[in-house]
Design a protein around this motif. Sequence first.
Motif, PDB file in Angstrom:
ATOM      1  N   THR A 180      21.287 -37.062  17.844  1.00  0.00           N
ATOM      2  CA  THR A 180      22.527 -36.400  17.411  1.00  0.00           C
ATOM      3  C   THR A 180      22.263 -34.899  17.513  1.00  0.00           C
ATOM      4  O   THR A 180      21.159 -34.490  17.892  1.00  0.00           O
ATOM      5  N   ASP A 198      34.474 -30.759   1.946  1.00  0.00           N
ATOM      6  CA  ASP A 198      33.207 -30.047   2.126  1.00  0.00           C
ATOM      7  C   ASP A 198      32.342 -30.417   0.923  1.00  0.00           C
ATOM      8  O   ASP A 198      32.688 -30.075  -0.218  1.00  0.00           O
ATOM      9  N   VAL A 199      31.230 -31.097   1.156  1.00  0.00           N
ATOM     10  CA  VAL A 199      30.440 -31.616   0.019  1.00  0.00           C
ATOM     11  C   VAL A 199      29.731 -30.508  -0.756  1.00  0.00           C
ATOM     12  O   VAL A 199      29.193 -30.765  -1.834  1.00  0.00           O
ATOM     13  N   GLY A 252      16.363 -43.595  10.951  1.00  0.00           N
ATOM     14  CA  GLY A 252      15.473 -43.428  12.115  1.00  0.00           C
ATOM     15  C   GLY A 252      15.640 -42.024  12.664  1.00  0.00           C
ATOM     16  O   GLY A 252      16.394 -41.214  12.114  1.00  0.00           O
ATOM     17  N   VAL A 268      17.264 -40.012  15.322  1.00  0.00           N
ATOM     18  CA  VAL A 268      18.455 -40.393  16.078  1.00  0.00           C
ATOM     19  C   VAL A 268      18.965 -39.244  16.949  1.00  0.00           C
ATOM     20  O   VAL A 268      18.998 -38.085  16.511  1.00  0.00           O
ATOM     21  N   ILE A 298      25.951 -39.469  13.236  1.00  0.00           N
ATOM     22  CA  ILE A 298      25.849 -40.797  12.618  1.00  0.00           C
ATOM     23  C   ILE A 298      27.140 -41.156  11.878  1.00  0.00           C
ATOM     24  O   ILE A 298      27.607 -42.300  11.936  1.00  0.00           O
ATOM     25  N   ARG A 322      34.692 -31.636   7.016  1.00  0.00           N
ATOM     26  CA  ARG A 322      35.045 -30.295   6.547  1.00  0.00           C
ATOM     27  C   ARG A 322      36.367 -29.806   7.116  1.00  0.00           C
ATOM     28  O   ARG A 322      37.098 -29.107   6.453  1.00  0.00           O
ATOM     29  N   ASN A 345      26.732 -39.299   3.774  1.00  0.00           N
ATOM     30  CA  ASN A 345      26.056 -39.104   5.065  1.00  0.00           C
ATOM     31  C   ASN A 345      25.888 -37.639   5.444  1.00  0.00           C
ATOM     32  O   ASN A 345      24.926 -37.278   6.125  1.00  0.00           O
ATOM     33  N   LYS A 359      15.791 -33.629   0.560  1.00  0.00           N
ATOM     34  CA  LYS A 359      15.884 -35.085   0.704  1.00  0.00           C
ATOM     35  C   LYS A 359      14.965 -35.801  -0.291  1.00  0.00           C
ATOM     36  O   LYS A 359      15.263 -36.905  -0.720  1.00  0.00           O
ATOM     37  N   SER A 375      19.333 -40.764   3.676  1.00  0.00           N
ATOM     38  CA  SER A 375      18.197 -39.900   3.408  1.00  0.00           C
ATOM     39  C   SER A 375      17.304 -39.865   4.646  1.00  0.00           C
ATOM     40  O   SER A 375      17.795 -39.995   5.776  1.00  0.00           O
ATOM     41  N   ASN A 421      32.806 -36.580  11.223  1.00  0.00           N
ATOM     42  CA  ASN A 421      33.416 -36.087  12.466  1.00  0.00           C
ATOM     43  C   ASN A 421      32.456 -36.072  13.650  1.00  0.00           C
ATOM     44  O   ASN A 421      32.879 -35.895  14.784  1.00  0.00           O
ATOM     45  N   ARG A 422      31.143 -36.248  13.403  1.00  0.00           N
ATOM     46  CA  ARG A 422      30.210 -36.282  14.550  1.00  0.00           C
ATOM     47  C   ARG A 422      28.930 -37.009  14.118  1.00  0.00           C
ATOM     48  O   ARG A 422      28.756 -37.336  12.934  1.00  0.00           O
ATOM     49  N   TYR A 474      14.655 -28.901   4.205  1.00  0.00           N
ATOM     50  CA  TYR A 474      15.214 -30.235   4.433  1.00  0.00           C
ATOM     51  C   TYR A 474      14.420 -31.287   3.659  1.00  0.00           C
ATOM     52  O   TYR A 474      14.982 -32.104   2.928  1.00  0.00           O
TER      53      TYR A 474
HETATM   54  P1  NDP Z   1      24.651 -34.045  12.603  1.00  0.00           P
HETATM   55  O1  NDP Z   1      24.108 -32.669  12.457  1.00  0.00           O
HETATM   56  O2  NDP Z   1      24.884 -34.611  13.941  1.00  0.00           O
HETATM   57  O3  NDP Z   1      26.006 -34.177  11.737  1.00  0.00           O
HETATM   58  C1  NDP Z   1      26.005 -33.727  10.427  1.00  0.00           C
HETATM   59  C2  NDP Z   1      27.348 -34.055   9.798  1.00  0.00           C
HETATM   60  O4  NDP Z   1      27.331 -33.579   8.441  1.00  0.00           O
HETATM   61  C3  NDP Z   1      28.505 -33.369  10.505  1.00  0.00           C
HETATM   62  O5  NDP Z   1      29.632 -34.196  10.463  1.00  0.00           O
HETATM   63  C4  NDP Z   1      28.723 -32.130   9.648  1.00  0.00           C
HETATM   64  O6  NDP Z   1      30.039 -31.620   9.703  1.00  0.00           O
HETATM   65  C5  NDP Z   1      28.463 -32.748   8.283  1.00  0.00           C
HETATM   66  N1  NDP Z   1      28.258 -31.737   7.255  1.00  0.00           N
HETATM   67  C6  NDP Z   1      27.295 -30.797   7.161  1.00  0.00           C
HETATM   68  N2  NDP Z   1      27.479 -30.047   6.057  1.00  0.00           N
HETATM   69  C7  NDP Z   1      28.590 -30.538   5.450  1.00  0.00           C
HETATM   70  C8  NDP Z   1      29.297 -30.201   4.280  1.00  0.00           C
HETATM   71  N3  NDP Z   1      28.931 -29.170   3.495  1.00  0.00           N
HETATM   72  N4  NDP Z   1      30.388 -30.937   3.941  1.00  0.00           N
HETATM   73  C9  NDP Z   1      30.781 -31.960   4.709  1.00  0.00           C
HETATM   74  N5  NDP Z   1      30.177 -32.311   5.840  1.00  0.00           N
HETATM   75  C10 NDP Z   1      29.091 -31.614   6.204  1.00  0.00           C
HETATM   76  O7  NDP Z   1      23.641 -34.960  11.779  1.00  0.00           O
HETATM   77  P2  NDP Z   1      23.330 -36.539  11.866  1.00  0.00           P
HETATM   78  O8  NDP Z   1      24.554 -37.282  12.170  1.00  0.00           O
HETATM   79  O9  NDP Z   1      22.123 -36.715  12.679  1.00  0.00           O
HETATM   80  O10 NDP Z   1      22.886 -36.776  10.339  1.00  0.00           O
HETATM   81  C11 NDP Z   1      23.639 -37.530   9.411  1.00  0.00           C
HETATM   82  C12 NDP Z   1      22.751 -37.816   8.219  1.00  0.00           C
HETATM   83  O11 NDP Z   1      21.593 -38.547   8.651  1.00  0.00           O
HETATM   84  C13 NDP Z   1      22.228 -36.550   7.529  1.00  0.00           C
HETATM   85  O12 NDP Z   1      22.250 -36.719   6.127  1.00  0.00           O
HETATM   86  C14 NDP Z   1      20.796 -36.458   8.036  1.00  0.00           C
HETATM   87  O13 NDP Z   1      19.958 -35.783   7.128  1.00  0.00           O
HETATM   88  C15 NDP Z   1      20.422 -37.924   8.178  1.00  0.00           C
HETATM   89  N6  NDP Z   1      19.307 -38.143   9.090  1.00  0.00           N
HETATM   90  C16 NDP Z   1      19.435 -37.880  10.435  1.00  0.00           C
HETATM   91  C17 NDP Z   1      18.356 -38.087  11.285  1.00  0.00           C
HETATM   92  C18 NDP Z   1      18.424 -37.849  12.751  1.00  0.00           C
HETATM   93  O14 NDP Z   1      17.388 -38.030  13.431  1.00  0.00           O
HETATM   94  N7  NDP Z   1      19.565 -37.481  13.317  1.00  0.00           N
HETATM   95  C19 NDP Z   1      17.052 -38.572  10.765  1.00  0.00           C
HETATM   96  C20 NDP Z   1      17.049 -38.840   9.348  1.00  0.00           C
HETATM   97  C21 NDP Z   1      18.142 -38.630   8.562  1.00  0.00           C
HETATM   98  P3  NDP Z   1      30.439 -30.280  10.564  1.00  0.00           P
HETATM   99  O15 NDP Z   1      30.801 -30.757  11.940  1.00  0.00           O
HETATM  100  O16 NDP Z   1      31.590 -29.716   9.805  1.00  0.00           O
HETATM  101  O17 NDP Z   1      29.240 -29.378  10.575  1.00  0.00           O
END
Ligand code: NDP
Length: 254
Positions: A211, A64-65, A207, A209, A15, A38, A93, A180, A156, A12-13, A176
């Motif tokens: 977000t 919800d994972v 990378g 990113v 990556i 979620r 993800n 990971k 990861s 939903n948001r 974290y």
């Molecule tokens: P965001 O915080 O922007 O988004 C996280 C996403 O995960 C949201 O959609 C959130 O949903 C969802 N989420 C969290 N907990 C749960 C759950 N229990 N069940 C289902 N969904 C859940 O993170 P990013 O998009 O930046 O990150 C995506 C992935 O990339 C992650 O695994 C992160 O560790 C990895 N990553 C990101 C980096 C970065 O720089 N951004 C760097 C390295 C890795 P909700 O809106 O409901 O909270």
Amino acid sequence: MAARTVLLTGSNRGIGLELVKQLLGSPRPPAWIFATCRDPEGPRAQELRELANKHPNLVLVKLDVSNPSAITEAAKIVEVKLNGLGLNLLINNAGIYTPTASLDTVDAEDMVRTYKTNAVGPMLMAQAFLPLLKKAAQESKAKGLSCSKAAIINISTVMGSIKKTTDSFSPPVISYRCSKAALNMLTMCQALTYGEAGILCVALHPGWVKTDMGTQQADLTVDTSVRGLLSVLPILSEKHSGTLLNWEGKAIPW
Ligand code: NDP
């Protein structure tokens, strides 16, 4: 990317949402994209709902994972929708991050919550969707392992690499990193176990990113990161299974 059926968590948001957008906009979009989150009815999934209204191949599924029964429930819904087809690509993800968790401040609750979402969630997802992934592998005539056949991609981070910790130790983000590192180990165990069934298992680092998690100080736009990730997927083969690669396809040591 030739995967016909794809499922993502946390779509939903960040990556996850960008992965959905770029998959929908690709020259050969998947026949089915299961975008899980979620709260598909809530305000944070509005953009996803708007996309689903425009694209009949996009199906939103509540998931919800960190909730094992929600995972098995979602697998049943997806199986019915697939109507006999297998699942080619599972992208784990969803993730959480506690920016302030240093060794001085991290507590048991944060360690367990983060592990449950970032490591246990992907493990349960793979278990629940394994029959559909196996079905996709069996249906495919392609030799070897690939994302178009059957694959588990665990999103990861380099922060989970023990070898690279000295370079990336600021911020420490203990919960974290540990979660990971566990996800990286899980990826190797999945590769060794599921490879026999024809399923590729790879961990990808997107990378740093821009977000909500990465903040606006990050190096990469979400568009660049996801473009990179989606260009890495088609080149993955058995030689990459059980490895950690970045968004440019470069190997990262465990
Ligand atoms: P965001 O915080 O922007 O988004 C996280 C996403 O995960 C949201 O959609 C959130 O949903 C969802 N989420 C969290 N907990 C749960 C759950 N229990 N069940 C289902 N969904 C859940 O993170 P990013 O998009 O930046 O990150 C995506 C992935 O990339 C992650 O695994 C992160 O560790 C990895 N990553 C990101 C980096 C970065 O720089 N951004 C760097 C390295 C890795 P909700 O809106 O409901 O909270």
